[in-house]
Scaffold this active site. Sequence first.
Site, PDB file in Angstrom:
ATOM      1  N   HIS A 133      -9.535 -75.823 -11.235  1.00 20.58           N
ATOM      2  CA  HIS A 133     -10.224 -76.681 -10.714  1.00 20.58           C
ATOM      3  C   HIS A 133     -10.026 -77.902 -10.211  1.00 20.58           C
ATOM      4  O   HIS A 133     -10.252 -78.603  -9.137  1.00 20.58           O
ATOM      5  CB  HIS A 133     -11.668 -76.873 -11.388  1.00 20.58           C
ATOM      6  CG  HIS A 133     -12.467 -75.546 -11.808  1.00 20.58           C
ATOM      7  ND1 HIS A 133     -13.106 -74.844 -10.756  1.00 20.58           N
ATOM      8  CD2 HIS A 133     -13.032 -75.134 -12.884  1.00 20.58           C
ATOM      9  CE1 HIS A 133     -13.662 -73.835 -11.054  1.00 20.58           C
ATOM     10  NE2 HIS A 133     -13.759 -73.855 -12.586  1.00 20.58           N
ATOM     11  N   ASP A 170     -11.172 -65.192 -12.784  1.00 21.59           N
ATOM     12  CA  ASP A 170     -12.083 -66.196 -13.461  1.00 21.59           C
ATOM     13  C   ASP A 170     -13.591 -66.154 -12.845  1.00 21.59           C
ATOM     14  O   ASP A 170     -13.573 -65.931 -11.635  1.00 21.59           O
ATOM     15  CB  ASP A 170     -11.663 -67.435 -13.455  1.00 21.59           C
ATOM     16  CG  ASP A 170     -12.260 -68.429 -14.381  1.00 21.59           C
ATOM     17  OD1 ASP A 170     -13.346 -68.910 -14.109  1.00 21.59           O
ATOM     18  OD2 ASP A 170     -11.784 -68.948 -15.522  1.00 21.59           O
ATOM     19  N   HIS A 172     -15.375 -68.372 -12.161  1.00 20.97           N
ATOM     20  CA  HIS A 172     -15.589 -69.521 -11.229  1.00 20.97           C
ATOM     21  C   HIS A 172     -14.599 -69.549 -10.195  1.00 20.97           C
ATOM     22  O   HIS A 172     -13.298 -68.994 -10.404  1.00 20.97           O
ATOM     23  CB  HIS A 172     -15.313 -70.762 -11.959  1.00 20.97           C
ATOM     24  CG  HIS A 172     -16.506 -71.022 -13.062  1.00 20.97           C
ATOM     25  ND1 HIS A 172     -16.331 -70.576 -14.527  1.00 20.97           N
ATOM     26  CD2 HIS A 172     -17.958 -71.420 -13.223  1.00 20.97           C
ATOM     27  CE1 HIS A 172     -17.309 -70.755 -15.092  1.00 20.97           C
ATOM     28  NE2 HIS A 172     -18.200 -71.428 -14.473  1.00 20.97           N
ATOM     29  N   ASP A 258     -14.173 -65.748 -18.413  1.00 21.47           N
ATOM     30  CA  ASP A 258     -15.707 -65.933 -18.531  1.00 21.47           C
ATOM     31  C   ASP A 258     -16.476 -65.177 -17.707  1.00 21.47           C
ATOM     32  O   ASP A 258     -17.649 -64.997 -17.404  1.00 21.47           O
ATOM     33  CB  ASP A 258     -16.060 -67.311 -18.023  1.00 21.47           C
ATOM     34  CG  ASP A 258     -15.061 -67.862 -16.831  1.00 21.47           C
ATOM     35  OD1 ASP A 258     -14.457 -67.054 -16.294  1.00 21.47           O
ATOM     36  OD2 ASP A 258     -14.945 -68.983 -16.870  1.00 21.47           O
TER      37      ASP A 258
END
Length: 328
Positions: A133, A170, A172, A258
């Site tokens: 990120h 992931d 995200h 996740d």
Amino acid sequence: MTIHTTAERRIGVYGGEQLARYGFGDGHPFGPDRHDAFWDALAESGLKAKIRSLPPVQARDEEVLRFHTGPYLEQVRQQSATGQGYLDYGDTPAVVGIYESALFVVGSTLDAVARILAGDLTRAMVPIAGLHHARRDGAAGFCVFNDCGVAIETLRQVHGIQRIAYVDIDAHHGDGVFYAFDDDPELAVVDFHEDGHYLYPGTGHADETGTGAARGTKLNVPLPPFAEDGQFLRLWSRAERFIENYRPQFILLQCGADALAGDPITHLQLSPAVHRQVTASLCRIADEICEGRLLAMGGGGYERDHTARAWTQVVAAMVETTERGIEP
């Protein structure tokens, strides 16, 4: 250079106190116990005897600056000394020592890249890494320095590797990588994630395929909340063809855990079998196209036992495909 004939000389996994220290304190989703949970699971699986355990390596400022800006690096250094405030808008605390521990994340990733290219390793994993990120000029979403972005720039600037495939599973969207290279036609991106309408950072829509000359080199695959293995794997075949057609010289895998069922901050319902199958698939492609070169970076995952099992499956797939490749 010595040619190794056993899988344990070809698969490297990085671990140690300096990597474990990357995090934001006990009780935080990204806490230091994630590292030990993985290593305990790896030992219990019997795989630890089949890999090379490698110590963390600290990056130099000039290596981080291949991706990040000077003012941002200085901000991290200063706030890390005081432990005051946040490095972003409220997700990433400036805990004391975070600058140094983030350097170990980057340095371990870069050491793995160098070892793979030198032929010392075929594949590697850095579990506490994949901080996808962070932007060039700022932190975001628990990510201080974007080791994925630094690895891409290092492959280009230092090693002369231009065609790179970045694969991210992931939950995200890997926005820090995607938007830093969305106009780069030589970086192929495949990103499976929970639909941004339901989860941070709210990006990675299917119609985002790259800009300018890079249009068509990025594949975003947003999954609906509560998607399970079958839905993921039906879509994965398209990703395989996408990567094979691109013919990369090096593959990076951000294998965040996740997206597994039971994660406390996401909604997907995958199992560790997805991590095993994706890794095995990428190992096959790497063996066929780019001399086996594959580096996995752990990414997210906030239910400790589930994350440890998923990452162990990544290592298991690396070991099995490598052993298969050296059978007489």
